[in-house]
Design a protein around this motif. Structure first.
Motif, PDB file in Angstrom:
ATOM      1  N   ASP A 195     -11.466  12.870 -18.430  1.00 41.00           N
ATOM      2  CA  ASP A 195     -11.268  11.910 -17.349  1.00 41.00           C
ATOM      3  C   ASP A 195     -12.624  11.313 -16.982  1.00 41.00           C
ATOM      4  O   ASP A 195     -13.564  12.045 -16.657  1.00 41.00           O
ATOM      5  N   ASN A 202      -8.412  15.413 -19.359  1.00 43.83           N
ATOM      6  CA  ASN A 202      -7.398  14.450 -18.922  1.00 43.83           C
ATOM      7  C   ASN A 202      -6.007  14.900 -19.367  1.00 43.83           C
ATOM      8  O   ASN A 202      -5.832  15.987 -19.906  1.00 43.83           O
ATOM      9  N   ARG A 203      -5.010  14.062 -19.093  1.00 46.46           N
ATOM     10  CA  ARG A 203      -3.625  14.409 -19.405  1.00 46.46           C
ATOM     11  C   ARG A 203      -3.436  14.701 -20.884  1.00 46.46           C
ATOM     12  O   ARG A 203      -2.716  15.627 -21.266  1.00 46.46           O
ATOM     13  N   ASP A 207      -1.768  17.945 -22.568  1.00 47.99           N
ATOM     14  CA  ASP A 207      -0.653  17.865 -23.523  1.00 47.99           C
ATOM     15  C   ASP A 207      -0.886  18.788 -24.710  1.00 47.99           C
ATOM     16  O   ASP A 207      -0.044  19.617 -25.064  1.00 47.99           O
ATOM     17  N   LEU A 272      -4.652  14.787 -13.990  1.00 46.79           N
ATOM     18  CA  LEU A 272      -3.526  14.175 -14.684  1.00 46.79           C
ATOM     19  C   LEU A 272      -3.465  12.676 -14.480  1.00 46.79           C
ATOM     20  O   LEU A 272      -2.903  11.947 -15.284  1.00 46.79           O
ATOM     21  N   GLU A 376       1.691   8.627 -16.369  1.00 40.78           N
ATOM     22  CA  GLU A 376       0.854   9.661 -16.965  1.00 40.78           C
ATOM     23  C   GLU A 376       1.599  10.974 -17.165  1.00 40.78           C
ATOM     24  O   GLU A 376       1.221  11.804 -17.973  1.00 40.78           O
ATOM     25  N   ARG A 377       2.690  11.193 -16.396  1.00 44.73           N
ATOM     26  CA  ARG A 377       3.294  12.510 -16.413  1.00 44.73           C
ATOM     27  C   ARG A 377       4.723  12.508 -16.952  1.00 44.73           C
ATOM     28  O   ARG A 377       5.386  13.522 -16.970  1.00 44.73           O
TER      29      ARG A 377
END
Length: 385
Positions: A195, A202-203, A207, A272, A376-377
């Motif tokens: 990020d 970051n997301r 993942d 996230l 993003e989620r």
């Protein structure tokens, strides 16, 4: 072109291809040392980096016939540069005066081809490890000494000569190009999984790590825990004090999350997106993770800006049914966070700890209990798998 030239050209190509195929720095270091060892028909090779700030030469990789003390990827095999003054004197002075970083050969009897500086330490090392000769090739990055490529032959093998030293110089240039490419790829990977505002993962990083973690859990029962938190009051700060101040709040909370995450060995702290953050732990117990989340809530409440944090925790150790997917664990943690926010809880809400009729589990299992998620989620949320 003669047979020898063809062989060396093929060796250069093989070295370059080996480094290009590497996916990590360790693979790149090994490919560099191994390719050079084969190209020069050596019995052993090493790749080392010059750490200027510490005044030492640090070995990154050893390949071939290694001595008992020579690990493939040593954690702390270092040599003070005063033991190898050519690193700081011979090489630097030649380049500064317009010379080239040519390789040189040393033997167990003393210097041979090339123009080495001081070789007594290397000669002693050759004798101690049963090697007859070596070639040392400086590696240059951005016009400065980066480190060295070292290839040795066993005692009794033909000695390396001037032509070998010249070839080693070429190989070092190929290695330098390969290392530069590896560094660019590593930087690209870092940016892709970081990020930009907080410096946290970051997301995308979550993942990948969460999918891997759940696979481990399915294979051997490794405990996987996820903390999902929503920073309260960010919109008010943005609306009243401006987005620059809001960004500072996000950065400060990111630092708090990182600090609390350090309480859990190997935990991944991530943003996230927006005001949503998470902490992913693989291995430690659920209680350890809940303790860190509790500390996080307390520290967030003490921030000068913002209004604390809503924090939800889900762990494979706590939930009543087996967790078979990353989405399932994330949905449970998200539901716990949603309940914490609804209750204005000052401590984390933990999925699965309120018995068989746990409201968090029911919330996660409901048809669509949660509000529409940001882009993003969305990968993790959705219907129950």
């Amino acid at each position: 072109m003669g047979e020898g030239e063809n062989r060396r050209l093929a060796a250069v190509v093989a070295l370059a291809q080996g480094m290009a195929a590497a996916h990590t720095p360790h693979e790149s270091w090994r490919a560099a040392a191994l390719g050079a060892c084969r190209a020069l028909e050596g019995s052993f090779a090493a790749l080392s980096v010059w750490e200027r700030e510490r005044g030492r030469l640090r070995v990154l990789a050893n390949v071939g016939d290694r001595a008992p003390e020579e690990e493939e990827f040593p954690e702390d095999e270092t040599y003070p540069v005063h033991q190898f003054p050519e690193i700081t004197e011979f090489l630097h002075e030649r380049w500064a005066s317009g010379g080239e970083p040519d390789a040189w050969v040393e033997t167990a009897e003393g210097p041979a081809a090339g123009r080495p500086g001081y070789c007594h330490q290397r000669v002693a090392a050759l004798r101690r490890r049963g090697r007859g000769c070596c070639v040392v090739a400086p590696i240059v990055q951005h016009g400065r000494a980066w480190g060295e490529l070292y290839v040795a032959r066993a005692a009794g093998d033909p000695l390396l000569d001037r032509a070998d030293a010249d070839f080693a110089t070429v190989l070092a240039a190929v290695v330098a190009a390969g290392l530069a490419q590896t560094e660019r790829l590593e930087e690209a990977r870092r940016l892709a999984f970081t990020d930009s505002l907080t410096g946290l993962a970051n997301r995308r990083a979550v993942d990948v790590r969460l999918e891997e973690a759940i696979e481990r859990h399915r294979e051997d029962g490794t405990v996987v825990s996820l903390v999902v938190c929503d920073l309260n009051g960010l919109k008010r700060v943005n609306d009243t004090l401006g987005h620059a101040v809001g960004d500072r709040l996000l950065e400060r909370f990111g630092s708090v999350l990182s600090l609390c995450g350090a309480m859990v060995p190997g935990a991944l702290a991530a943003r996230l997106g927006g005001d949503e953050f998470c902490l992913l732990a693989v291995g430690p117990s659920a209680d350890e993770v809940v303790k860190a989340a509790d500390e996080l809530c307390g520290r967030a409440a003490e921030l000068e800006l913002g209004e604390g944090v809503a924090c939800g925790v889900a762990s494979t150790e706590d939930v009543p049914e087996p967790v078979s997917s990353a989405r399932r664990l994330f949905r449970l943690a998200d539901a716990a966070q949603y309940r914490a926010k609804a209750l204005r809880a000052v401590r984390p809400v933990v999925a699965g700890r309120e018995g068989p009729d746990d409201p968090v589990v029911r919330l996660a299992d409901g048809p669509s209990p949660l509000p529409k998620p940001p882009a993003e989620r969305r990968r993790f949320r959705g219907r129950r798998p």
